[in-house]
Design a protein around this motif. Structure first.
Motif, PDB file in Angstrom:
ATOM      1  N   CYS A  65      45.393  35.692  46.561  1.00 35.02           N
ATOM      2  CA  CYS A  65      45.973  34.942  45.445  1.00 35.02           C
ATOM      3  C   CYS A  65      46.760  33.777  46.020  1.00 35.02           C
ATOM      4  O   CYS A  65      46.927  33.655  47.239  1.00 35.02           O
ATOM      5  N   CYS A 167      47.731  39.038  40.988  1.00 31.78           N
ATOM      6  CA  CYS A 167      47.564  39.183  42.434  1.00 31.78           C
ATOM      7  C   CYS A 167      46.139  38.895  42.900  1.00 31.78           C
ATOM      8  O   CYS A 167      45.822  39.093  44.076  1.00 31.78           O
ATOM      9  N   GLN A 168      45.297  38.392  41.980  1.00 31.19           N
ATOM     10  CA  GLN A 168      43.915  38.074  42.340  1.00 31.19           C
ATOM     11  C   GLN A 168      43.530  36.652  41.951  1.00 31.19           C
ATOM     12  O   GLN A 168      42.348  36.316  41.982  1.00 31.19           O
ATOM     13  N   THR A 169      44.514  35.825  41.576  1.00 34.15           N
ATOM     14  CA  THR A 169      44.158  34.513  41.047  1.00 34.15           C
ATOM     15  C   THR A 169      45.095  33.436  41.591  1.00 34.15           C
ATOM     16  O   THR A 169      45.936  33.700  42.457  1.00 34.15           O
ATOM     17  N   TYR A 298      38.998  35.448  39.622  1.00 35.02           N
ATOM     18  CA  TYR A 298      39.699  36.501  40.352  1.00 35.02           C
ATOM     19  C   TYR A 298      39.116  36.684  41.756  1.00 35.02           C
ATOM     20  O   TYR A 298      39.027  37.805  42.254  1.00 35.02           O
TER      21      TYR A 298
END
Length: 304
Positions: A65, A167-169, A298
């Motif tokens: 991220c 937390c993925q972007t 993501y």
């Protein structure tokens, strides 16, 4: 009835005037979390000399991220209170800033202000009207969140799902806008941007990809309108010059901003198609000293 205790999250690697501004507005039960990456950041040297109510939070380096998304996620976990404010370190926070957000929250529920980006180099100055129309006005009209000044409570969002996605972007406020129903206020904060043409180009890449990842259909509409405007501007330059200048001046006035750059509406709008295409074809971009490859919403790789 007084305002509830509030946690203000301010990601930064150095202590700026904004840190002092926000710290001075804290109530007796409020807290300001200064969230940095690691102990090597300049702001970490102040860990033992912070104003009352201010805490330093070390977020660590991001994995999968952006640094900003990582800082916000860690800050949310460290915050002690249910009422949350996100803000940034690059604009002036007037003395009534926090109180105004509280008053607006009581009237509307979750609220956000809007940014008005002020250029500091030739490219960012030339594109000011473009960001005023697409960024400031677009954010206001669509009730989108701006991470520089947004207030909400934990119960207003599905916090667990939101933090997992964060937390993925890359874009903290782009994602928040999808998880939070809010009212965007017609209150603009002047945010200086750029400093070099290269820095402004990287910012435009990031902005373009944020729109594309979060609103692909919207980006398609933007590209279509930009292409139409480019053709019309070439065929009827005088008419389009007048209309685009009037539009730019009107948007500046709507948000109470008085700058000569409102007169740059025509060249800014003529540049939007090549700028957006450039932003979409770039494979990586730099933000906050890190280079990212954003493959899908993501799927983020921290390249360096």
């Amino acid at each position: 009835m007084g305002t509830p205790p509030t946690s203000v999250l301010l990601p930064t690697v150095r202590w700026t005037d904004a840190c002092d501004d926000v710290a001075s507005q804290l109530g007796p039960d409020d807290e300001l979390l200064i969230v940095c990456d690691n102990d090597a950041d300049p702001v970490a040297a102040r860990a033992d000399d912070l104003p009352e109510g201010v805490r330093l939070v070390i977020a660590g380096d991001p994995e999968g991220c952006s640094g900003k998304a990582n800082a916000i996620a860690v800050g949310m976990g460290a915050a002690r209170h249910d009422r949350i404010v996100w803000t940034d370190d690059d604009f002036v926070h007037p003395p009534d800033w926090l109180d105004s957000l509280h008053a607006d929250y009581e009237r509307h529920g979750p609220v956000s202000e809007v940014p008005f980006f002020v250029g500091r180099d030739p490219l960012s100055t030339l594109t000011e009207p473009l960001y005023a129309i697409g960024g400031t006005l677009g954010t206001y009209q669509d009730n989108k969140a701006w991470g520089g000044a947004v207030m909400f409570e934990r119960d207003d969002i599905g916090e667990t799902a939101f933090l997992a996605a964060l937390c993925q972007t890359v874009s903290d406020d782009g994602l928040l806008s999808e998880h939070l129903d809010l009212t965007t206020l017609r209150r603009a904060r002047l945010v200086p941007v750029g400093g070099s043409i290269r820095e402004s180009a990287e910012r435009h890449v990031r902005f373009s990809q944020i729109v594309y990842r979060h609103e692909p259909r919207g980006m398609g509409v933007i590209l279509g309108l930009a292409a139409l405007f480019t053709v019309m501007g070439a065929l009827s330059p005088v008419l389009v010059f007048v209309l685009s200048t009037l539009l730019s001046v009107a948007v500046y006035a709507f948000f109470g901003v008085r700058r000569w750059t409102a007169l740059l509406g025509y060249p800014a709008m003529m540049l939007q198609l090549p700028l957006f295409l450039y932003g979409l074809v770039r494979r990586t971009f730099v933000w906050g000293g890190r280079r990212y490859r954003w493959r899908s919403k993501y799927d983020v790789e921290v390249v360096e």
